[in-house]
Enzyme design. Structure first.
Site, PDB file in Angstrom:
ATOM      1  N   ASN A   1       0.842  -1.195   0.000  1.00 47.41           N
ATOM      2  CA  ASN A   1       0.000   0.000   0.000  1.00 47.41           C
ATOM      3  C   ASN A   1       0.876   1.242   0.000  1.00 47.41           C
ATOM      4  O   ASN A   1       1.927   1.279   0.637  1.00 47.41           O
ATOM      5  CB  ASN A   1      -0.910   0.022   1.230  1.00 47.41           C
ATOM      6  CG  ASN A   1      -1.997   1.064   1.088  1.00 47.41           C
ATOM      7  OD1 ASN A   1      -2.943   0.879   0.326  1.00 47.41           O
ATOM      8  ND2 ASN A   1      -1.854   2.176   1.788  1.00 47.41           N
TER       9      ASN A   1
ATOM     10  N   GLU B   1      -0.696   1.088  -5.017  1.00 48.60           N
ATOM     11  CA  GLU B   1      -0.771   2.392  -5.692  1.00 48.60           C
ATOM     12  C   GLU B   1       0.452   2.625  -6.576  1.00 48.60           C
ATOM     13  O   GLU B   1       0.382   3.372  -7.554  1.00 48.60           O
ATOM     14  CB  GLU B   1      -0.921   3.511  -4.664  1.00 48.60           C
ATOM     15  CG  GLU B   1      -2.302   3.589  -4.008  1.00 48.60           C
ATOM     16  CD  GLU B   1      -2.526   2.587  -2.873  1.00 48.60           C
ATOM     17  OE1 GLU B   1      -1.613   1.779  -2.578  1.00 48.60           O
ATOM     18  OE2 GLU B   1      -3.626   2.611  -2.282  1.00 48.60           O
TER      19      GLU B   1
ATOM     20  N   ASP C   1      -7.421  20.879   8.079  1.00 46.75           N
ATOM     21  CA  ASP C   1      -7.683  19.860   7.071  1.00 46.75           C
ATOM     22  C   ASP C   1      -8.331  20.468   5.837  1.00 46.75           C
ATOM     23  O   ASP C   1      -8.459  21.692   5.733  1.00 46.75           O
ATOM     24  CB  ASP C   1      -8.513  18.720   7.689  1.00 46.75           C
ATOM     25  CG  ASP C   1      -8.112  17.375   7.085  1.00 46.75           C
ATOM     26  OD1 ASP C   1      -7.968  17.297   5.854  1.00 46.75           O
ATOM     27  OD2 ASP C   1      -7.953  16.399   7.834  1.00 46.75           O
TER      28      ASP C   1
HETATM   29 MN    MN Z   1      -4.508   1.544  -0.713  1.00 46.47          MN
END
Ligand code: MN
Length: 446
Positions: free
Chosen positions: A142, A205, A254
């Site tokens: 990941n 990814e 954020d």
């Molecule tokens: Mn992922």
């Protein structure tokens, strides 16, 4: 090789880099300059007070630059390419040594020009670090971007939203083991995009990015930990997320431009640092245009695809900047019957569960021009017929107006399309014949 330097060279050629020569402090001043410039230029801060390393920011702050990063010329092509890369990721070539020269330096995070952005921020944190990790059995990889708050010379607090990296961390922790991570800073924008695009768990990814880059991405094996970093990246930090320590993380601004809560979060211990020669530090301004676009365009692509499944033609999808690139969508469609707009609204809510408000307009409205969108609301929307209200559904915890305990929110869809059987000329925009040509001739415009 597709890396940050290659992309910056391309931006330099087309005059899209703004080089700031004057000295700026990493505390607030850099953020102020980036916020002002990123919508027009890639921002290159040559002198950051107290550091020898320059800072680059705003790489993906406009749709035009994102299109260039993926080598496409329209938003439709962009969506198709991203969706295809998520569905058909391609295996990367994995090598032992990077093809560029790299030096290992002492572990001291205080040597990196990490920025402090907003007034009440809890301190400096890395914003553009791609964190790569594998499951203990090596089956799953990941890559995702996380806030990395500098605690001291060797440690970060890492914000782990309960998603994929969090799952890998919890799995390792349940066996009493730390989770090895490679953190790459300063990468080709296709990598940042892939890492932000949320492919399903189990899809690397890196392999999504490799598809976007036409199979040219190489991965390099770390020397100390079990993880890979992208060849040619500017800075590599090898480390591990500790299984048994948590610290307070934040407060930080954020996407919404409001403050996220302070939470107990895990700690990364950094074991090794490798730099390219003359490294460039990359930053993403939180709540800035780049942050919103990186978070939003993957969701836009999913909305675009879902809405295309219920109406024959979708013009555009805009997760608007003022909606944080997250909470507000404007979608243009071609209706065949009057109910189509509401189906489009429901498809959009299903495709992006954080979405709160949706406006659906006709194809003659430019979804990026919010003046036009408001005009469509003023002249084509009727609350009695066109309003869809869905109460008490799961929304975004980033929205301070949502229930902060349950996360429940009220979603609203607005059908601002004209009725299908109404006379078209009643709803047509007025125009001045020959306007553009006149402006060109008389005012020298265009
Ligand atoms: Mn992922």
């Amino acid at each position: 090789m597709p890396d940050l330097r290659e992309f910056l060279a391309e931006m330099e050629k087309s005059g899209e880099i703004y080089r700031v020569k004057g000295e700026v402090s990493p505390r607030f001043e850099a953020a102020a300059v980036i916020r002002r410039l990123e919508g027009k230029y890639v921002v290159y801060l040559e002198k950051v007070k107290g550091y020898s390393m320059p800072v680059v920011a705003g790489i993906c702050a406009t749709r035009e630059r994102l299109n260039k990063a993926l080598n496409v010329s329209s938003i439709e092509e962009f969506y198709l390419k991203l969706l295809e890369a998520i569905k058909k990721p391609s295996k990367c070539k994995r090598v032992e040594e990077d093809s560029v020269r790299r030096v290992q330096v002492e572990v001291n995070l205080e040597r990196l020009p990490v920025l402090t952005h907003y007034e009440a921020d809890g301190g400096p944190y890395i914003t553009a670090g791609l964190v790569a990790a594998q499951s203990i059995d090596g089956e799953i990889e990941n890559v995702s971007i996380h806030r990395l708050q500098v605690l001291d010379r060797k440690r970060f607090a890492i914000r782990l939203v309960p998603r994929h990296l969090y799952k890998l961390y919890v799995d390792a922790k349940s066996r009493g083991k730390p989770l090895d991570v490679a953190i790459a800073i300063g990468v080709h924008p296709a990598l940042a995009l892939a890492a932000s695009a949320s492919p399903p768990y189990g899809v690397s990814e890196y392999e999504v990015a490799n598809r976007l880059l036409g199979g040219k991405l190489q991965l390099v094996k770390c020397g100390v930990v079990e993880a890979y970093f992208p060849a040619g990246c500017e800075i590599v930090l090898e480390g591990r997320i500790l299984p048994d320590v948590e610290v307070s993380e934040g407060p930080f601004a954020d996407l919404t431009g409001t403050y996220d809560a302070v939470r107990k979060q895990p700690v990364v211990e950094v074991l090794a640092v490798h730099l390219r020669e003359k490294p460039v530090y990359q930053a993403i301004l939180p709540a800035g245009l780049e942050h919103k676009l990186l978070m939003g365009v993957g969701r836009e692509a999913q909305i675009w695809e879902a809405v295309r499944g219920v109406v024959p033609k979708v013009g555009g999808v805009n997760l608007t900047p003022a909606g944080g690139g997250w909470l507000h969508a404007v979608i243009s469609i071609q209706k065949q019957v009057d109910g189509d707009a509401k189906n489009a609204i429901m498809a959009a809510f299903a495709a992006h569960p954080s979405l709160k408000h949706v406006v659906v307009v006709d194809l003659d409205i430019d979804v990026y021009d919010l003046e036009e969108v408001e005009w469509a609301l003023a002249t084509r929307f009727q609350g009695k017929k066109g309003l869809l209200v869905v109460e008490d559904v799961r929304g975004s915890t980033l929205d301070p107006s949502a229930d902060q305990v349950t996360g429940l929110t009220t979603k609203i869809g607005l059908d601002a399309t004209r009725p299908i059987d109404a006379p078209e000329e009643k709803f047509r925009k007025v125009r001045i014949p020959g306007e553009e040509e006149t402006l060109r001739r008389v005012l020298g415009e265009g």
